[in-house]
Enzyme design. Sequence first.
Site, PDB file in Angstrom:
ATOM      1  N   HIS A 121       0.827  -1.206   0.000  1.00 21.02           N
ATOM      2  CA  HIS A 121       0.000   0.000   0.000  1.00 21.02           C
ATOM      3  C   HIS A 121       0.864   1.260   0.000  1.00 21.02           C
ATOM      4  O   HIS A 121       2.070   1.206   0.261  1.00 21.02           O
ATOM      5  CB  HIS A 121      -0.923   0.027   1.229  1.00 21.02           C
ATOM      6  CG  HIS A 121      -0.193   0.166   2.533  1.00 21.02           C
ATOM      7  ND1 HIS A 121       0.563  -0.850   3.089  1.00 21.02           N
ATOM      8  CD2 HIS A 121      -0.079   1.221   3.388  1.00 21.02           C
ATOM      9  CE1 HIS A 121       1.102  -0.438   4.227  1.00 21.02           C
ATOM     10  NE2 HIS A 121       0.734   0.818   4.431  1.00 21.02           N
ATOM     11  N   ASP A 123       0.636   4.927   2.032  1.00 27.67           N
ATOM     12  CA  ASP A 123      -0.087   5.387   3.219  1.00 27.67           C
ATOM     13  C   ASP A 123      -1.210   6.363   2.865  1.00 27.67           C
ATOM     14  O   ASP A 123      -0.975   7.371   2.182  1.00 27.67           O
ATOM     15  CB  ASP A 123       0.877   6.054   4.215  1.00 27.67           C
ATOM     16  CG  ASP A 123       1.750   5.005   4.907  1.00 27.67           C
ATOM     17  OD1 ASP A 123       1.282   3.867   5.101  1.00 27.67           O
ATOM     18  OD2 ASP A 123       2.903   5.334   5.237  1.00 27.67           O
ATOM     19  N   HIS A 270       4.817   0.144   0.287  1.00 29.94           N
ATOM     20  CA  HIS A 270       5.513  -0.695   1.264  1.00 29.94           C
ATOM     21  C   HIS A 270       4.582  -1.773   1.795  1.00 29.94           C
ATOM     22  O   HIS A 270       3.360  -1.705   1.642  1.00 29.94           O
ATOM     23  CB  HIS A 270       6.097   0.142   2.398  1.00 29.94           C
ATOM     24  CG  HIS A 270       5.081   0.913   3.186  1.00 29.94           C
ATOM     25  ND1 HIS A 270       4.479   2.043   2.716  1.00 29.94           N
ATOM     26  CD2 HIS A 270       4.552   0.692   4.416  1.00 29.94           C
ATOM     27  CE1 HIS A 270       3.635   2.503   3.607  1.00 29.94           C
ATOM     28  NE2 HIS A 270       3.646   1.692   4.654  1.00 29.94           N
ATOM     29  N   ARG A 285       4.809   5.987  14.452  1.00 32.44           N
ATOM     30  CA  ARG A 285       4.984   6.588  13.119  1.00 32.44           C
ATOM     31  C   ARG A 285       4.531   8.038  13.163  1.00 32.44           C
ATOM     32  O   ARG A 285       3.444   8.330  13.660  1.00 32.44           O
ATOM     33  CB  ARG A 285       4.150   5.824  12.077  1.00 32.44           C
ATOM     34  CG  ARG A 285       4.574   6.153  10.655  1.00 32.44           C
ATOM     35  CD  ARG A 285       3.741   5.380   9.654  1.00 32.44           C
ATOM     36  NE  ARG A 285       2.582   6.146   9.243  1.00 32.44           N
ATOM     37  CZ  ARG A 285       1.558   5.647   8.553  1.00 32.44           C
ATOM     38  NH1 ARG A 285       1.550   4.366   8.208  1.00 32.44           N
ATOM     39  NH2 ARG A 285       0.547   6.404   8.200  1.00 32.44           N
TER      40      ARG A 285
HETATM   41  C1  SIN Z   1       2.952   0.950   8.017  1.00 29.70           C
HETATM   42  O1  SIN Z   1       3.153   2.119   8.319  1.00 29.70           O
HETATM   43  O2  SIN Z   1       2.291   0.617   7.050  1.00 29.70           O
HETATM   44  C2  SIN Z   1       3.601  -0.113   8.890  1.00 29.70           C
HETATM   45  C3  SIN Z   1       4.953  -0.431   8.400  1.00 29.70           C
HETATM   46  C4  SIN Z   1       5.698  -1.330   9.334  1.00 29.70           C
HETATM   47  O3  SIN Z   1       5.218  -1.602  10.440  1.00 29.70           O
HETATM   48  O4  SIN Z   1       6.791  -1.761   8.971  1.00 29.70           O
END
Ligand code: SIN
Length: 294
Positions: A121, A123, A270, A285
């Site tokens: 995806h 973000d 990612h 995050r």
């Molecule tokens: C995310 O922000 O999508 C999670 C990425 C992760 O936990 O590595």
Amino acid sequence: MQSSLKGNNGPRYRHTAQSGEPYQTIRIDKLTPIIGAEIAGIDLAKPLSEQQEAEIHRALAENLVIFFRDQHLTCQQHLDFGRRFGDLHIHPAAPSEPGIPELMIIHADRESPRANGEGWHTDVSCDAEPPMGSILYIRTCPPHGGDTLFASMYAAYDALSERMKTYLAGMQARHESEHVYRGMFANFGVADKPSYPSAEHPVVRTHPVTGKKALYVNRGFTRNLIGVPSDESDGMLRYLYEHVENPLFQCRFRWRASSIAFWDNRCVQHRAMWDYWPHTRTGNRVTVAGDRPY
Ligand code: SIN
């Protein structure tokens, strides 16, 4: 099956290496020629000089996702680092630290029904102005696993055939989040909202800093292409999702405690691996706000 990127004369996708000025304040160790670099020689807990900040910007533009090891940041320092790159984005659904909506919780343990970001995806691409970048700080790692995979959407776009690029030029796609977010964070005690965002974005976007074109559809949020029959949209998106997941466009980051990943959502997708149950992986995050894609 992954699509082949072999043409009649060698690989259809050839990466052109940058040959810029040497960096003065940081050291760069690339993970692959296409995407990802570890950055050394900087302590993000200390105030950044203008040159350090400019070189981090440059490293992000050149490598798409950058990683920092052995960083020891308070929540405030993490937020302050994010604010050097823009206003902070508040997630429409995910849990955050008490009283700090800009500091999203990323956590999975023995009791978790799921982990964040398990599918490919970008973000919050369902927002009308999706985030420019995300800065993930992992404090606790499982003994093994919990890697994050990143893929270059410049490389994915460049590797399309000229006919496909012509077909996609000017096309818009609908991104939705109702199907993703409703009920998703109930295990964190997060109550659902009456509705979740949706937006239309170009299928191919131009990066506002580099001027490069990037493919901008993702399995997580993109629901349909606009202006074509639904069976054509479904078939085309299936092809594009398979295409963007080719390992040629990827790097894979192996976390250690106190590492940071900073990725550019305008040109990167990612996917997080939840292969470490019943162990714990935890962090925060900070997400930097972005502009309307064009
Ligand atoms: C995310 O922000 O999508 C999670 C990425 C992760 O936990 O590595």
